[in-house]
Enzyme design. Structure first.
Site, PDB file in Angstrom:
ATOM      1  N   ASN A 233      15.007  20.109  13.366  1.00 41.88           N
ATOM      2  CA  ASN A 233      15.659  20.031  14.683  1.00 41.88           C
ATOM      3  C   ASN A 233      16.524  21.236  15.019  1.00 41.88           C
ATOM      4  O   ASN A 233      17.643  21.109  15.494  1.00 41.88           O
ATOM      5  CB  ASN A 233      16.478  18.742  14.808  1.00 41.88           C
ATOM      6  CG  ASN A 233      15.603  17.527  14.722  1.00 41.88           C
ATOM      7  OD1 ASN A 233      14.478  17.534  15.183  1.00 41.88           O
ATOM      8  ND2 ASN A 233      16.105  16.489  14.095  1.00 41.88           N
TER       9      ASN A 233
ATOM     10  N   HIS B 185      23.827  31.437  26.704  1.00 41.35           N
ATOM     11  CA  HIS B 185      24.240  31.390  28.114  1.00 41.35           C
ATOM     12  C   HIS B 185      25.001  30.104  28.422  1.00 41.35           C
ATOM     13  O   HIS B 185      24.966  29.151  27.657  1.00 41.35           O
ATOM     14  CB  HIS B 185      23.016  31.501  29.028  1.00 41.35           C
ATOM     15  CG  HIS B 185      22.085  30.348  28.869  1.00 41.35           C
ATOM     16  ND1 HIS B 185      21.189  30.259  27.829  1.00 41.35           N
ATOM     17  CD2 HIS B 185      21.922  29.218  29.604  1.00 41.35           C
ATOM     18  CE1 HIS B 185      20.510  29.126  27.929  1.00 41.35           C
ATOM     19  NE2 HIS B 185      20.942  28.488  28.996  1.00 41.35           N
TER      20      HIS B 185
ATOM     21  N   ALA C 192      29.482  23.154   8.240  1.00 42.32           N
ATOM     22  CA  ALA C 192      28.847  22.084   9.014  1.00 42.32           C
ATOM     23  C   ALA C 192      29.762  21.622  10.143  1.00 42.32           C
ATOM     24  O   ALA C 192      30.975  21.525   9.985  1.00 42.32           O
ATOM     25  CB  ALA C 192      28.508  20.919   8.106  1.00 42.32           C
TER      26      ALA C 192
ATOM     27  N   LYS D 181      33.661  32.540  18.880  1.00 45.71           N
ATOM     28  CA  LYS D 181      34.252  33.872  18.711  1.00 45.71           C
ATOM     29  C   LYS D 181      33.524  34.570  17.562  1.00 45.71           C
ATOM     30  O   LYS D 181      32.902  33.916  16.730  1.00 45.71           O
ATOM     31  CB  LYS D 181      35.740  33.769  18.371  1.00 45.71           C
ATOM     32  CG  LYS D 181      36.576  33.168  19.474  1.00 45.71           C
ATOM     33  CD  LYS D 181      38.033  33.104  19.067  1.00 45.71           C
ATOM     34  CE  LYS D 181      38.863  32.452  20.172  1.00 45.71           C
ATOM     35  NZ  LYS D 181      40.252  32.279  19.758  1.00 45.71           N
TER      36      LYS D 181
END
Length: 177
Positions: free
Chosen positions: A80, A106, A151, A157
């Site tokens: 996934n 985006h 995780a 950033k």
């Protein structure tokens, strides 16, 4: 026997993508793509390059809409995995990704009203990066070489090379009657 069957299926997936996307999709014919490996490309400028010996498990989705996606050599993607690219996503060599990871370069520009446009920035992931399960990597991020993303992290950033990124969380409980 199963490994040979998977190799044959991967070969057909690669051939189909190379033919269908006419030169905009580049990958070594002998890859190991898991079940439900999907490639969606729209726009004549969309490009995907997948390095040698890349392995995916079930449910990997690559969506490129006018951008460029480059995946290095010998990367591993668990189940996934979703990458959506309208600008640029670059993943270095020897990277490993756990399950349920989302990479998106985006955002929707919600300030434009009902039919918003997109705001995008490139994502660059260095060599030998490990990303833990359920992580999200957002636009404009550079992750340096040899870094680990814990995780459940939301990467918004830049992450310097040779760094472990983890985010502290608290469990807060409120009683109700």
């Amino acid at each position: 026997m199963e490994i040979y069957f998977r190799a044959i299926i991967s070969l057909f997936i690669n051939l189909k993508n190379k033919i269908f996307f006419q030169g905009r999709y580049k990958a070594n014919l002998l890859q190991s793509f898991g079940p439900r490996f999907r490639v969606h490309m729209s726009g004549k400028d969309s490009k995907i390059e997948i390095g040698k010996k890349t392995v995916t498990r079930a449910g990997m989705q690559l969506r490129v809409e006018g951008g460029t996606l480059k995946i290095g050599n010998q990367c591993f993607f668990n189940t996934n995995m979703n990458i959506t690219c309208v600008d640029e996503v670059t993943i270095g060599d020897y990277c490993q990704f756990a399950n349920n990871i989302v990479i998106v370069d985006h955002d929707h520009d919600y300030k434009q009203g009902i039919n918003p446009g997109l705001v995008s920035s490139p994502i660059h992931i260095g060599n030998n990066v490990w990303v833990g399960a359920n992580a999200v990597i957002l636009r404009g991020v550079t992750i340096g070489d040899n870094s680990v993303i814990a995780a459940g992290s939301v990467v918004r950033k830049d992450v310097p090379a040779n760094t472990v990124l983890y985010q502290k969380r608290e469990d807060n409980y409120k009683s109700f009657q």
